[in-house]
Design a protein around this motif. Structure first.
Motif, PDB file in Angstrom:
ATOM      1  N   GLY A 189       1.149  16.034  51.818  1.00 37.47           N
ATOM      2  CA  GLY A 189       1.762  17.164  51.347  1.00 37.47           C
ATOM      3  C   GLY A 189       1.104  18.344  51.008  1.00 37.47           C
ATOM      4  O   GLY A 189       1.634  19.424  50.791  1.00 37.47           O
ATOM      5  N   VAL A 190      -0.262  18.162  50.716  1.00 34.72           N
ATOM      6  CA  VAL A 190      -1.226  19.173  50.219  1.00 34.72           C
ATOM      7  C   VAL A 190      -1.558  19.953  51.530  1.00 34.72           C
ATOM      8  O   VAL A 190      -2.230  19.286  52.408  1.00 34.72           O
ATOM      9  CB  VAL A 190      -2.351  18.540  49.750  1.00 34.72           C
ATOM     10  N   GLU A 191      -1.124  21.161  51.679  1.00 40.74           N
ATOM     11  CA  GLU A 191      -1.427  21.988  52.948  1.00 40.74           C
ATOM     12  C   GLU A 191      -2.877  22.466  52.782  1.00 40.74           C
ATOM     13  O   GLU A 191      -3.603  22.517  53.875  1.00 40.74           O
ATOM     14  CB  GLU A 191      -0.524  23.065  52.886  1.00 40.74           C
ATOM     15  N   LYS A 192      -3.418  22.965  51.584  1.00 43.98           N
ATOM     16  CA  LYS A 192      -4.729  23.465  51.789  1.00 43.98           C
ATOM     17  C   LYS A 192      -5.447  23.144  50.245  1.00 43.98           C
ATOM     18  O   LYS A 192      -4.748  22.780  49.262  1.00 43.98           O
ATOM     19  CB  LYS A 192      -4.664  24.934  51.523  1.00 43.98           C
ATOM     20  N   VAL A 193      -6.726  22.992  50.379  1.00 49.13           N
ATOM     21  CA  VAL A 193      -7.685  22.770  49.040  1.00 49.13           C
ATOM     22  C   VAL A 193      -8.637  24.137  49.088  1.00 49.13           C
ATOM     23  O   VAL A 193      -9.335  24.072  50.042  1.00 49.13           O
ATOM     24  CB  VAL A 193      -8.302  21.515  49.135  1.00 49.13           C
ATOM     25  N   ARG A 194      -8.322  24.796  48.240  1.00 49.42           N
ATOM     26  CA  ARG A 194      -9.142  26.127  48.226  1.00 49.42           C
ATOM     27  C   ARG A 194     -10.203  26.008  47.106  1.00 49.42           C
ATOM     28  O   ARG A 194      -9.731  25.602  45.814  1.00 49.42           O
ATOM     29  CB  ARG A 194      -8.459  27.310  47.705  1.00 49.42           C
ATOM     30  N   ILE A 195     -11.524  26.162  47.381  1.00 51.53           N
ATOM     31  CA  ILE A 195     -12.580  26.004  46.377  1.00 51.53           C
ATOM     32  C   ILE A 195     -13.358  27.466  46.603  1.00 51.53           C
ATOM     33  O   ILE A 195     -13.683  27.915  47.718  1.00 51.53           O
ATOM     34  CB  ILE A 195     -13.489  25.110  46.949  1.00 51.53           C
ATOM     35  N   ASP A 196     -13.664  27.789  45.526  1.00 52.03           N
ATOM     36  CA  ASP A 196     -14.418  29.469  45.433  1.00 52.03           C
ATOM     37  C   ASP A 196     -15.861  29.199  45.385  1.00 52.03           C
ATOM     38  O   ASP A 196     -16.725  30.512  45.288  1.00 52.03           O
ATOM     39  CB  ASP A 196     -13.903  30.046  44.305  1.00 52.03           C
ATOM     40  N   VAL A 197     -16.579  28.191  45.685  1.00 51.76           N
ATOM     41  CA  VAL A 197     -18.001  28.262  45.901  1.00 51.76           C
ATOM     42  C   VAL A 197     -18.512  27.184  47.142  1.00 51.76           C
ATOM     43  O   VAL A 197     -17.922  25.945  47.524  1.00 51.76           O
ATOM     44  CB  VAL A 197     -18.902  27.507  44.561  1.00 51.76           C
ATOM     45  N   ALA A 198     -19.245  27.973  47.903  1.00 55.58           N
ATOM     46  CA  ALA A 198     -19.646  27.465  49.337  1.00 55.58           C
ATOM     47  C   ALA A 198     -20.088  26.325  49.326  1.00 55.58           C
ATOM     48  O   ALA A 198     -20.031  25.425  50.133  1.00 55.58           O
ATOM     49  CB  ALA A 198     -20.373  28.553  49.985  1.00 55.58           C
ATOM     50  N   ALA A 199     -20.911  26.007  48.186  1.00 55.66           N
ATOM     51  CA  ALA A 199     -21.743  24.622  48.352  1.00 55.66           C
ATOM     52  C   ALA A 199     -20.904  23.701  48.102  1.00 55.66           C
ATOM     53  O   ALA A 199     -20.879  22.415  48.463  1.00 55.66           O
ATOM     54  CB  ALA A 199     -22.969  24.829  47.047  1.00 55.66           C
ATOM     55  N   SER A 200     -19.889  23.866  47.044  1.00 54.96           N
ATOM     56  CA  SER A 200     -18.877  22.801  46.586  1.00 54.96           C
ATOM     57  C   SER A 200     -17.937  22.622  47.833  1.00 54.96           C
ATOM     58  O   SER A 200     -17.501  21.503  47.910  1.00 54.96           O
ATOM     59  CB  SER A 200     -18.104  23.273  45.420  1.00 54.96           C
ATOM     60  N   VAL A 201     -17.654  23.673  48.670  1.00 56.73           N
ATOM     61  CA  VAL A 201     -16.864  23.448  49.944  1.00 56.73           C
ATOM     62  C   VAL A 201     -17.508  22.319  50.671  1.00 56.73           C
ATOM     63  O   VAL A 201     -16.978  21.535  51.321  1.00 56.73           O
ATOM     64  CB  VAL A 201     -16.691  24.688  50.564  1.00 56.73           C
ATOM     65  N   ARG A 202     -18.825  22.511  51.151  1.00 52.55           N
ATOM     66  CA  ARG A 202     -19.432  21.616  51.866  1.00 52.55           C
ATOM     67  C   ARG A 202     -19.661  20.127  51.368  1.00 52.55           C
ATOM     68  O   ARG A 202     -19.523  19.099  51.976  1.00 52.55           O
ATOM     69  CB  ARG A 202     -21.092  21.958  52.069  1.00 52.55           C
ATOM     70  N   GLU A 203     -19.826  20.112  49.999  1.00 49.25           N
ATOM     71  CA  GLU A 203     -19.922  18.667  49.394  1.00 49.25           C
ATOM     72  C   GLU A 203     -18.530  18.136  49.484  1.00 49.25           C
ATOM     73  O   GLU A 203     -18.362  16.972  49.787  1.00 49.25           O
ATOM     74  CB  GLU A 203     -20.300  18.744  47.933  1.00 49.25           C
ATOM     75  N   ALA A 204     -17.351  18.973  49.184  1.00 50.11           N
ATOM     76  CA  ALA A 204     -16.105  18.261  49.474  1.00 50.11           C
ATOM     77  C   ALA A 204     -15.737  17.869  50.846  1.00 50.11           C
ATOM     78  O   ALA A 204     -15.119  16.916  50.941  1.00 50.11           O
ATOM     79  CB  ALA A 204     -15.172  19.210  48.840  1.00 50.11           C
ATOM     80  N   GLN A 205     -15.975  18.699  51.661  1.00 52.94           N
ATOM     81  CA  GLN A 205     -15.894  18.376  53.164  1.00 52.94           C
ATOM     82  C   GLN A 205     -16.357  16.943  53.594  1.00 52.94           C
ATOM     83  O   GLN A 205     -16.083  16.111  54.138  1.00 52.94           O
ATOM     84  CB  GLN A 205     -16.177  19.356  54.077  1.00 52.94           C
ATOM     85  N   THR A 206     -17.841  16.680  53.098  1.00 51.85           N
ATOM     86  CA  THR A 206     -18.556  15.635  53.300  1.00 51.85           C
ATOM     87  C   THR A 206     -17.904  14.326  52.572  1.00 51.85           C
ATOM     88  O   THR A 206     -17.748  13.364  53.245  1.00 51.85           O
ATOM     89  CB  THR A 206     -20.115  15.698  52.745  1.00 51.85           C
ATOM     90  N   PHE A 207     -17.351  14.650  51.342  1.00 54.45           N
ATOM     91  CA  PHE A 207     -16.717  13.583  50.811  1.00 54.45           C
ATOM     92  C   PHE A 207     -15.628  13.048  51.449  1.00 54.45           C
ATOM     93  O   PHE A 207     -15.061  11.961  51.581  1.00 54.45           O
ATOM     94  CB  PHE A 207     -16.340  14.077  49.329  1.00 54.45           C
TER      95      PHE A 207
END
Length: 490
Positions: free
Chosen positions: A228-246
């Motif tokens: 049910g979660v449509e989006k996960v918004r993160i405001d730091v680019a490095a954290s986005v890359r780490e989150a996508q890898t995870f």
């Protein structure tokens, strides 16, 4: 239902907001160097055994010794025997001894003056599974209600685990409807992780952390991400890359839902999250109807009082009360999640005369609590119109995380009035003169107190000076709080 997860990362802290239909429902906070301890595994040393409490204090390297109860030392087993009798817990002195080392896991963070709560029954969570070392059992979350789905999941795990497994597993709520490949990836991750923990245990010293749970952003993805979660918004680019890898390791189909927030304003200005946090620190919660909740948090329990306030209704008093209570029930469930209130909670609904209204209000509360990730238990409405409930508490409430006791009142929420302090000063003057021989007294107090004495109590001062045959002078001190004063002999 449209859900979003907002992850705000700064050099000093990480914050995660869970937003449902544009409204903040949950907030998680982790400051650098001050993260929670729940889930961490330590090699602890038994500092003191308390037979009378069936408990022990354990040193795990934190500021305060942690608490280990005999219930949390016993291997996992049913609470009742086959005959229906409670399982008897042996004396704690038969289970552990002072000075010995024991592998423990934190199940509750230090709260207030209490140390962390520990268990020897280790559990290692992943996205869909929880590994239980040394247990031969496969359990399924009670929130997965369909029996066919429960059996399907058990069968998949038995097939993947095989006959030689030395560990048990619990299928989490997130596992509902997942395929065999997803469970296999989870299982392999847990096996690798347990090998690393097992190796770290060898030769570990008392107070050493053997395993530390994931940081808040990754824990949030692991525990809060669902279909049910449509989006996960993160405001730091490095954290986005780490989150996508995870995420690619656990739920690759949802990686594209994780995106960088590039809006002009701060991330938490979306949906008014910052304003909601401020409101969550207030005692009073307004209801749309005009009524309000009053929430008071104490060490023993949290109380919630429901009031009609300015709501006068349209038909009759009973109908007005019923509608206010219905709205309050939903608001209370949200506030418990948002404020992370736990332990014993007493809700004082407005008294209702009709039994059907009482049942509907209680059912509304129970339904609203179904989306709560924390375990809750709700009793029936008592004869006094009270609902007693509990909510599992593992970390401090939002108020305790963001606030500290007021230096003026020490957390009481009130200070003595100026007139009360004036009376105390006069009593202290009398006590000082009777105890010591002096020709002059100096009273130092806050400006508001000195001003009240000089304006309204000048006749009393003159009478005291004549009666005690001493000189009294008053000196305002800007740095003094309203209750603070000193009577000095000169």
């Amino acid at each position: 239902m449209s859900d979003e997860i907002l992850i705000n990362v700064t050099p000093t802290e990480s914050r995660v907001a869970v937003v449902e239909n544009g409204l903040l429902q949950e907030l998680y906070l982790e400051r650098c160097g001050d993260g929670g301890y729940v889930g961490n595994i330590y090699m602890g040393r038994i500092e003191r055994v308390l037979p009378g409490m069936q408990a022990a204090f354990v040193n795990i390297g934190l500021e305060r010794t942690a608490f280990l109860h005999a219930n949390d030392i016993m291997p996992r087993q049913p609470e009742l025997t086959e005959a229906g009798e409670p399982v008897e817990i042996p004396p704690i002195t038969d289970l552990i001894r002072q000075g010995e080392n024991v592998l423990v896991q934190v199940i509750k963070d230090p709260l207030g003056s209490k140390g962390a709560r520990l268990t020897t029954q280790l559990s290692i969570p992943s996205r869909y599974l929880v590994l239980l070392p040394g247990v031969d059992n496969i359990g399924v979350s009670v929130r997965i209600e369909a029996e066919a789905e429960r059996e399907r999941l058990r069968g998949l795990v038995r097939k993947l685990v095989g006959e030689d497994s030395k560990a048990g597993f619990i299928l989490r709520t997130n596992a509902e409807d997942v395929d065999e490949g997803s469970l296999a990836r989870d299982l392999e991750y847990l096996r690798r992780l347990w090998k690393r923990i097992d190796a770290g245990m060898q030769g570990a010293e008392a107070g050493q952390c053997v395993y530390e749970d994931l940081s808040l952003p990754f824990r949030s993805l692991r525990d809060l991400m669902h279909a049910g979660v449509e989006k996960v918004r993160i405001d730091v680019a490095a954290s986005v890359r780490e989150a996508q890898t995870f995420a690619g390791e656990f739920f690759p189909d949802w990686v594209d839902r994780i995106e960088l927030y590039e809006g002009e304003g701060p991330l938490f200005d979306l949906y008014g999250v910052e304003d909601e946090i401020e409101r969550a620190l207030s005692r009073t919660v307004p209801l749309k109807s005009g009524g309000h909740l009053t929430i008071d948090q104490t060490e023993a329990m949290t109380t919630v009082d429901v009031n009609t306030g300015g709501y006068v209704g349209f038909r009759n008093l009973e109908d007005t009360i019923y509608k206010t209570n219905l709205e309050a029930a939903q608001a209370i469930a949200r506030q418990l999640r948002l404020r992370n209130l736990g332990g014993i909670i007493i809700i004082d609904f407005i008294d209702m005369e009709e039994d059907d209204h009482r049942r509907q209000v209680l059912r509304t509360l129970q339904r609203a609590l179904e989306r709560d990730h924390a375990r809750t238990s709700v009793s029936e409405i008592s004869a006094l119109g009270l609902v007693e409930m509990t909510r599992k508490r593992t970390t401090e409430s939002l108020e305790h995380r963001l606030c500290q006791p007021c230096p003026a009142c020490g957390g009481l929420g009130r200070v003595k009035s100026v007139d009360t302090v004036c009376s105390e000063i006069f009593r202290e003057i009398l006590r000082a003169v009777r105890q010591f021989e002096t020709g002059e007294l100096r009273v130092m107090a806050s400006p508001s107190v000195v001003e009240r004495i000089m304006e309204d109590q000048h006749r009393t001062i003159a009478e005291l000076t004549e009666q005690l045959r001493t000189t009294i002078c008053f000196q305002p001190e800007e740095q003094y709080g309203q209750e603070q004063f000193d009577v000095v002999l000169l």
